[in-house]
Design a protein around this motif. Sequence first.
Motif, short mmCIF file in Angstrom:
data_model
loop_
_atom_site.label_atom_id
_atom_site.label_comp_id
_atom_site.label_asym_id
_atom_site.label_seq_id
_atom_site.Cartn_x
_atom_site.Cartn_y
_atom_site.Cartn_z
N SER A 34 0.83 -1.21 0.00
CA SER A 34 0.00 0.00 0.00
C SER A 34 0.86 1.26 0.00
O SER A 34 0.36 2.35 -0.27
N THR A 51 3.59 7.61 -0.17
CA THR A 51 2.33 7.72 0.58
C THR A 51 1.25 8.40 -0.25
O THR A 51 0.23 8.83 0.28
N TRP A 54 -2.20 6.80 0.00
CA TRP A 54 -2.84 7.02 1.29
C TRP A 54 -3.44 8.42 1.37
O TRP A 54 -4.45 8.61 2.05
N PRO A 57 -7.10 7.99 -1.22
CA PRO A 57 -7.58 6.61 -1.36
C PRO A 57 -8.72 6.45 -2.36
O PRO A 57 -8.96 5.35 -2.86
N GLN A 235 -4.55 1.86 -4.39
CA GLN A 235 -5.62 2.25 -3.45
C GLN A 235 -6.37 1.03 -2.91
O GLN A 235 -6.91 1.09 -1.80
N VAL A 238 -4.58 0.06 0.04
CA VAL A 238 -4.82 1.05 1.10
C VAL A 238 -6.13 0.73 1.82
O VAL A 238 -6.19 0.71 3.05
#
Length: 266
Positions: A34, A51, A54, A57, A235, A238
């Motif tokens: 993720s 990131t 994140w 998402p 995603q 995530v």
Amino acid sequence: MPFVNWLKRHFVVLAGLLTLSYLLLPNIVVTVFSFNRPKGRFNYEWQRFSTESWRDPCGVSGLCASLGLSLRIALWATLGATLLGTLIAFALVRYRFRARGAVNSLIFLPMAMPEVVMAASLLTLFLNMGAELGFWTILIAHIMFCLSFVVTAVKARVMSMDPRLEQAAQDLYAGPVQTFLRVTLPIAAPGIAAGALLAFALSFDDFIITNFQAGSTVTFPMFVWGSAQRGTPVQINVIGTAMFVIAVLLVLVSMVAGNRRRKQKA
């Protein structure tokens, strides 16, 4: 040999830890990937840490819409299956009626038969009725599928209940409603909660039955399956990681609350 003796003493613990690690391995892989930023469409090889997914998402079109749909279906299916399953479980345990044995056997059929058989049968029923495939057909199918699991969980709890507790409440002039709300329901609550959680997990995760009854409706498992054909977005990892973390936190909170209640009673 000290090591062999130590291994014999701790064999069960080590075996349990190894089994738990094996079960958690897919979750660890999902969590690690993720934070990946793949170069192509497929998130199967580690490229570099990021990131970005994140922070966004819902960056993939249709992902959060399918997630919200799956959550709504799971919540309504859990509510329906828990209500009906609890009533059926109490009826099977507390009352004697004709065909009780047959009903007990039929309850286990959805658990025993392959999902594809139930999915095809329900699809045939809906098509013969002229029903439009979509949200409502998925919901009805999920309630029917989850019902057996709820009945099994609640029935096991109700069978272990001591009827003398309810009789004692009635001797103390408690009415039927008071007895149910203050004695029966609190005792049966763990079984009902277990059945509800199991129904939610089964409904949210189901693909086979949903795929047969969905029509043009896309739930989260169907979105994941479709994405795997053309490129899995990060995603999805995530969302999966977030759900895993939430589930672990809920378990930890329930454990802490249970320990506090036991300490207060002690």
